[in-house]
Structures are given as C-alpha cells and as structure tokens.
Design an enzyme around this catalytic site. Structure first.
Site, PDB file in Angstrom:
ATOM      1  N   LYS A 103       0.860  -1.177   0.000  1.00  0.00           N
ATOM      2  CA  LYS A 103       0.000   0.000   0.000  1.00  0.00           C
ATOM      3  C   LYS A 103       0.901   1.233   0.000  1.00  0.00           C
ATOM      4  CE  LYS A 103      -3.818   1.458   2.810  1.00  0.00           C
ATOM      5  NZ  LYS A 103      -4.482   1.340   4.094  1.00  0.00           N
ATOM      6  N   HIS A 105      -0.178   4.457   0.514  1.00  0.00           N
ATOM      7  CA  HIS A 105      -0.757   5.579   1.257  1.00  0.00           C
ATOM      8  C   HIS A 105      -1.127   5.073   2.647  1.00  0.00           C
ATOM      9  CE1 HIS A 105      -4.052   3.285  -0.476  1.00  0.00           C
ATOM     10  NE2 HIS A 105      -4.774   3.693   0.541  1.00  0.00           N
TER      11      HIS A 105
END
Ligand code: OMP
Length: 213
Positions: A103, A105
């Site tokens: 991921k 963010h």
C-alpha cells in the site's frame, strides 16, 4: 492422540472441512481426502478453530514473540489463535499479517499489526508443496526477525518430490519445527475407531502407501 486432537477431527468432519471422496490436489495427485479450512465459515466455527490452534501452540512448547498469519488464509487463523490464547490460556501475544499488495498511502507497506520482531510463529492451514511457507520465510528474513516455527491444522504426511515431505524439507532447510493440530496418522486412527467412517480407511491407507512418508 490427545482429547483436543480427537475433538478437532470430529469438528472438521462435522463442518465438512475434512471430506472423503476424490480430490485433485495442487500437485496433481488424486487424494481420497481433502481438508478445506475455508469451510470453518461461521463465527462460532472460527472461535472453536482458534481454540484448537491455541491448544496446539501450548502443546508444542514453541517459544515465540509474535504470531504471524500469511495472506490470505493465515490471517483469520492467526487472529483467532491470538484471541483464544488470550481468552483461554492467559497469554496476550502480539500478532501481525501481510498484504499481498503493498500500500503506498495511509500506513503504507505490506505488514499490518504488531512489528515483526523477534521469534515468529507462523500460523497456516495446510502445507503441501511448501511454496507459500518459503515466501513467508523471506518476509521474516527481510525484517531481521527469526522464524520460531510453523503451526498448521493438518499434516498430510506425504512426500514432496523426493523422499521427504515438504514439511520435513522446511524443517531441514530452515531449522525450525513444523507442528500440526493433527496429522494423517491421527485421522487414520480416528477413522478406524468410527463404525461409519471406517469405510474410508482402505482408500486413505492405499493413498498413504503410495505417497506417504
Ligand atoms: P503449498 O503452498 O504448495 O504448500 O500448498 C498448500 C495448499 O494446498 C493449500 O493452501 C490448499 O490450496 C491446498 N490443499 C488444501 O488446502 N488441503 C488439502 O488437503 C490439500 C491441498 C493440496 O492441494 O495439496
């Protein structure tokens, strides 16, 4: 065989997780039995499953710092094991899991939960070829953590490509114990003791004679 192991086999059969018939495995072998952990598919089933894993953790005597559930199937297994260790054994252990996709963010990265530090106990369902477990060992190594052991639900006790089982190869290659709630040997004992299930014994024994370790 311990009481919790017998109870676990009964539970797996009742839930249709452990089935008898004809099943083609990842390896291409046609097996007279199959263990599908995805069928522990209700809240109560998962709660009970966690208790069996927790009993096996305690029984194994493996010392560890963190439970790790490999994506995807290991995640609910490690979570429910952690809950059961806290609620039924008074052991509050950190736990974490990985994502398959990194991921970029929010909290970022591929690891979620407690830091992957110290001795790691990996919780998974079944090891056949051992591919998934080898990937997990890389994740643990990349964090400078050490694998303490692997706990799975069922050890099928069958050969990999050579004479050893994939489990024995993992034990040899990484120098860690791989323990299971139950093994095929215990499933065979259970079948032998049950008037109705006994009918499956010849096929499972023949399979073991051909592919067993
Ligand atoms: P490896 O990652 O190659 O060790 O294979 C483990 C996988 O075998 C599991 O995640 C299942 O997809 C599959 N499997 C079972 O879940 N239960 C069985 O009884 C047998 C298998 C299998 O295909 O060998």
């Amino acid at each position: 065989m311990q009481t919790y192991q017998r109870d676990f086999i009964r539970f797996a059969i009742e839930r249709g997780v452990l089935r008898f018939g004809q099943f083609t495995l990842k390896s291409g072998r046609v097996s007279p039995y199959f263990f599908n952990a995805g069928l522990f598919d209700s809240g109560l089933a998962l709660a009970k499953l966690g208790r069996f894993y927790a009993a096996a953790v305690v029984d194994s005597g493996i010392s560890f710092d963190v439970l790790f559930g490999p994506a995807y199937k290991g995640i609910p297994l490690a979570a429910s094991t952690g809950v059961a260790l806290a609620e039924h054994h008074g052991i509050d252990t950190p736990w974490c899991f990985n994502r398959k996709e990194a991921k970029d963010h929010g909290e970022g990265g591929t690891l979620v939960g407690a830091p992957l530090n110290g001795r790691i106990l990996i919780i998974d369902d079944v090891i056949t070829a051992g591919t998934a477990i080898r990937e997990v060992m890389q994740i643990i190594g990349a964090q400078n953590a050490q694998a303490a052991g692997v706990l799975i639900a069922l050890d099928r006790q069958e050969r990999g490509r050579g004479e050893l089982s994939a489990i024995q190869e993992v034990e040899r290659d990484f120098g860690i114990p791989v323990v299971s709630i139950v093994s095929l040997q215990q499933v065979l004992e259970y079948l032998a003791d049950d008037a109705e299930l006994k009918q499956h014994l010849p096929a499972v024994e023949a399979y073991r004679a051909e592919f067993g370790i």
